[in-house]
Design an enzyme around this catalytic site. Structure first.
Site, mmCIF file in Angstrom:
data_model
loop_
_atom_site.group_PDB
_atom_site.id
_atom_site.type_symbol
_atom_site.label_atom_id
_atom_site.label_comp_id
_atom_site.label_asym_id
_atom_site.label_seq_id
_atom_site.Cartn_x
_atom_site.Cartn_y
_atom_site.Cartn_z
ATOM 1 N N PHE A 1 0.854 -1.190 0.000
ATOM 2 C CA PHE A 1 0.000 0.000 0.000
ATOM 3 C C PHE A 1 0.884 1.232 0.000
ATOM 4 C CE2 PHE A 1 -2.338 3.532 1.759
ATOM 5 C CZ PHE A 1 -3.497 3.482 1.027
ATOM 6 N N ASP B 1 9.386 2.641 1.532
ATOM 7 C CA ASP B 1 8.242 3.392 2.031
ATOM 8 C C ASP B 1 8.143 3.164 3.538
ATOM 9 O OD1 ASP B 1 5.817 4.435 2.794
ATOM 10 O OD2 ASP B 1 4.656 3.534 1.152
ATOM 11 N N LYS C 1 2.637 10.062 8.051
ATOM 12 C CA LYS C 1 1.968 9.655 9.300
ATOM 13 C C LYS C 1 2.521 10.314 10.567
ATOM 14 C CE LYS C 1 -0.729 5.795 7.771
ATOM 15 N NZ LYS C 1 -0.456 5.360 6.397
HETATM 16 C C1 LIG Z 1 -0.743 5.550 4.930
HETATM 17 C C2 LIG Z 1 0.277 5.089 3.958
HETATM 18 C C3 LIG Z 1 0.492 5.753 2.735
HETATM 19 C C4 LIG Z 1 -0.370 6.905 2.277
HETATM 20 O O1 LIG Z 1 -0.321 7.988 3.117
HETATM 21 P P1 LIG Z 1 -1.478 9.136 3.029
HETATM 22 O O2 LIG Z 1 -0.993 10.201 3.952
HETATM 23 O O3 LIG Z 1 -2.746 8.476 3.464
HETATM 24 O O4 LIG Z 1 -1.527 9.590 1.624
HETATM 25 C C5 LIG Z 1 1.513 5.304 1.938
HETATM 26 N N1 LIG Z 1 2.291 4.272 2.288
HETATM 27 C C6 LIG Z 1 2.112 3.609 3.452
HETATM 28 C C7 LIG Z 1 3.025 2.478 3.804
HETATM 29 C C8 LIG Z 1 1.092 3.977 4.310
HETATM 30 O O5 LIG Z 1 0.891 3.297 5.442
#
Ligand SMILES: *Cc1c(COP(=O)(O)O)cnc(C)c1O
Length: 398
Positions: free
Chosen positions: A138, A223, A252
């Protein structure tokens, strides 16, 4: 406004992209949230791994308030001290050389992908490069980030997406190798898969990918939007492994609750990558979020929150292991530090909903995983309180 009015009006006015829990939250303190009826909840979700230093942190609030009194926004055409302080801290703690601030995680991914493409374009003198991403990953909801998100359900309605993305199996090095061509410019992956169900990278997998990237001048994008910022016991999850990415994405917990993300890279990448005119943002990294990131990182480093997360994370791990032994419907347990998941054969959405009635905020991941991503400031007694509430929740559902 009473609770039901708030819920009903929200359902009329907001676009229905979320099935919200019937909870109207009012304020928070430490690791607890309070709804508008004054009911208290132990928070093991932290606003999806955001509220690392918890709620109502005096020193953090003061830093924000004093910045509000000075300057909120100036655009990226000028310099500001809060942003420079945040950048200096972030570059140092991430062991990267240059950082770009965004407003969200998905934008951090967009920037990272563009940085990798530009690097390969500069090197080869032409475009047309490919990216290898992971199944069950994700990375966000904007089209570029969605294109590297290995989830059919999220992607299907929005095709055609960004071309040139191939998906390998997570923790399956051979499947990554099989996808490498001379067009490959980057491998993008979460160091710990979050939304996909809490899967930490196996050390051999991550080392193997680093080696593969080095041998082919492919950039490794990690990521760390969910697993970064101290959650795994180190400031970044990759610091638990003997590897370093070329580009890292964050968001986050980065701003302690203020919307901010970032992507950072080594000088090697930066030198051949995004230059003036290639990328930008109006809001990104304004003085207000600069002050938030600066203070967040200061608190996190001074209070040694990564080490604290390692300690309470180990206790959480033991506690969840005991539950997995005790209950037949709990079938697997994974995670590191304060990002853990338990596979559950009861409908996990119902577990999360019932947990609220017991005064516990819990979220899920994937289709069958209970996710534990509390504020990093929790203590072992909060873990005990959580397991007690969770067991009561199980008792109600059986
Ligand atoms: C939450 C998340 C995203 C996206 O972040 P947003 O601020 O919701 O756009 C991307 N990568 C990972 C691993 C995430 O947990």
């Amino acid at each position: 406004m009473d609770k039901q009015t708030c819920i009903n009006q929200s359902e009329e006015n907001l676009l229905h992209t979320y099935n919200r829990f019937p909870l109207v939250l009012d304020h928070g303190k430490g690791v607890y949230l309070y709804d508008t009826d004054g009911k208290k909840y132990l928070d093991f979700a932290a606003g999806i791994a955001v509220m690392a230093i918890g709620y109502d942190h005096e020193e953090y609030k003061e830093a924000l308030k004093s910045q509000i009194d000075k300057l909120l926004h100036i655009s990226n055409l000028y310099y500001s001290e809060p942003l420079e302080r945040a950048a200096a801290r972030l570059v140092k703690t991430s062991r990267m050389d240059r950082v770009f601030f965004t407003n969200s995680g998905t934008e951090a991914i967009e920037g990272a992908v563009k940085a990798a493409k530009k690097y390969a374009y500069t090197r080869d003198g032409h475009a047309g490069h490919e990216i290898i991403a992971m199944k069950h990953s994700f990375h966000g909801r904007s089209i570029g980030a969605l294109s590297v998100t290995g989830n059919e359900k999220y992607q299907a309605p929005f095709a055609p997406l960004m071309p040139g993305v191939k998906f390998a199996g997570y923790n399956d090095l051979e499947s990554v190798k099989a996808l490498v061509t001379e067009k490959t410019c980057a491998v993008i992956m979460e160091t710990v898969q979050g939304e996909g169900g809490i899967y930490p990278a196996e050390p051999e997998f991550l080392k193997g990918i680093r080696d593969l990237c080095d041998r082919n001048d492919i950039l490794l994008i990690l990521d760390e939007i969910q697993c970064g910022m101290g959650r795994t016991g180190k400031m970044f999850a990759w610091m638990n492994y003997d590897v370093k990415p070329d580009i890292v994405t964050m968001a986050k917990a980065l701003g302690g609750g203020v919307p901010v993300g970032a992507f950072a890279m080594t000088e090697k990448v930066a030198g051949k990558s995004l230059a003036p005119g290639d990328h930008g943002t109006t809001y990104g990294g304004n003085p207000f979020v600069g002050a938030a990131v600066d203070k967040m990182l200061e608190i996190m480093e001074r209070d040694n929150l990564p080490a604290h997360a390692a300690k309470t994370g180990a206790y959480l791990y033991e506690s969840l292991e005991k539950l997995v032994e005790k209950y037949d419907f709990l079938t697997a347990h994974r995670g590191i530090g304060l990002i853990q998941g338990v596979e559950c054969e009861l409908p996990v959405g119902q577990v999360a909903a019932k947990a609220l009635e017991e005064g516990l905020v819990l979220i899920t991941a994937g289709t069958n995983v209970l996710r534990f991503v509390p504020p990093l400031i929790i203590e072992t007694e909060h873990v005990d309180e959580m397991t007690e509430k969770l067991e009561k929740t199980f008792a109600r559902l059986q």
